[in-house]
Write a protein that holds these residues in place. Structure first.
Motif, PDB file in Angstrom:
ATOM      1  N   ALA A  48       0.842  -1.193   0.000  1.00  0.00           N
ATOM      2  CA  ALA A  48       0.000   0.000   0.000  1.00  0.00           C
ATOM      3  C   ALA A  48       0.876   1.242   0.000  1.00  0.00           C
ATOM      4  CB  ALA A  48      -0.911   0.009   1.220  1.00  0.00           C
ATOM      5  N   SER A  49       0.435   2.260  -0.730  1.00  0.00           N
ATOM      6  CA  SER A  49       1.135   3.533  -0.753  1.00  0.00           C
ATOM      7  C   SER A  49       0.107   4.636  -0.956  1.00  0.00           C
ATOM      8  CB  SER A  49       2.186   3.569  -1.868  1.00  0.00           C
ATOM      9  OG  SER A  49       1.563   3.544  -3.137  1.00  0.00           O
ATOM     10  N   TRP A  50       0.571   5.873  -0.863  1.00  0.00           N
ATOM     11  CA  TRP A  50      -0.280   7.032  -1.105  1.00  0.00           C
ATOM     12  C   TRP A  50       0.250   7.763  -2.316  1.00  0.00           C
ATOM     13  CZ3 TRP A  50       0.354  12.343  -1.318  1.00  0.00           C
ATOM     14  CH2 TRP A  50      -0.815  13.102  -1.288  1.00  0.00           C
ATOM     15  N   SER A  51      -0.663   8.230  -3.171  1.00  0.00           N
ATOM     16  CA  SER A  51      -0.278   8.956  -4.379  1.00  0.00           C
ATOM     17  C   SER A  51      -1.041  10.270  -4.442  1.00  0.00           C
ATOM     18  CB  SER A  51      -0.622   8.106  -5.610  1.00  0.00           C
ATOM     19  OG  SER A  51      -0.280   8.778  -6.795  1.00  0.00           O
ATOM     20  N   PRO A  52      -0.363  11.379  -4.759  1.00  0.00           N
ATOM     21  CA  PRO A  52      -1.082  12.638  -4.941  1.00  0.00           C
ATOM     22  C   PRO A  52      -2.144  12.491  -6.035  1.00  0.00           C
ATOM     23  CG  PRO A  52       1.282  13.025  -4.878  1.00  0.00           C
ATOM     24  CD  PRO A  52       1.089  11.541  -4.956  1.00  0.00           C
TER      25      PRO A  52
END
Length: 75
Positions: A48-52
């Motif tokens: 899991a990651s966060w992306s703008p």
């Protein structure tokens, strides 16, 4: 150098950087502020990651219902 287009199917949920951090306790990379809109992205292997928001929406589009049925994806 040759150009290539990569494709992958991911699951994503819209959330700000601070919401992602609170939900996962993972470091947010790429956010310019805690309330920057973006997406929590989960890859096939569970990473899991966060992306703008702008970066994510340039790279992905939502799978249609008929496409989801063809690949066995859950909405």
């Amino acid at each position: 150098m040759d150009c290539y287009i990569g494709t992958k199917i991911v699951q994503a949920t819209a959330m700000t950087a601070v919401e992602f951090y609170a939900a996962t306790w993972l470091t947010v990379r790429g956010a310019t502020s805690d309330d920057q809109p973006g997406y929590r992205v989960v890859y096939e292997d569970g990473y899991a990651s966060w992306s703008p928001k702008e970066v994510f929406e340039r790279a992905y589009r939502r799978v249609t219902e008929s496409e989801a049925a063809m690949i066995g994806a859950r909405e």
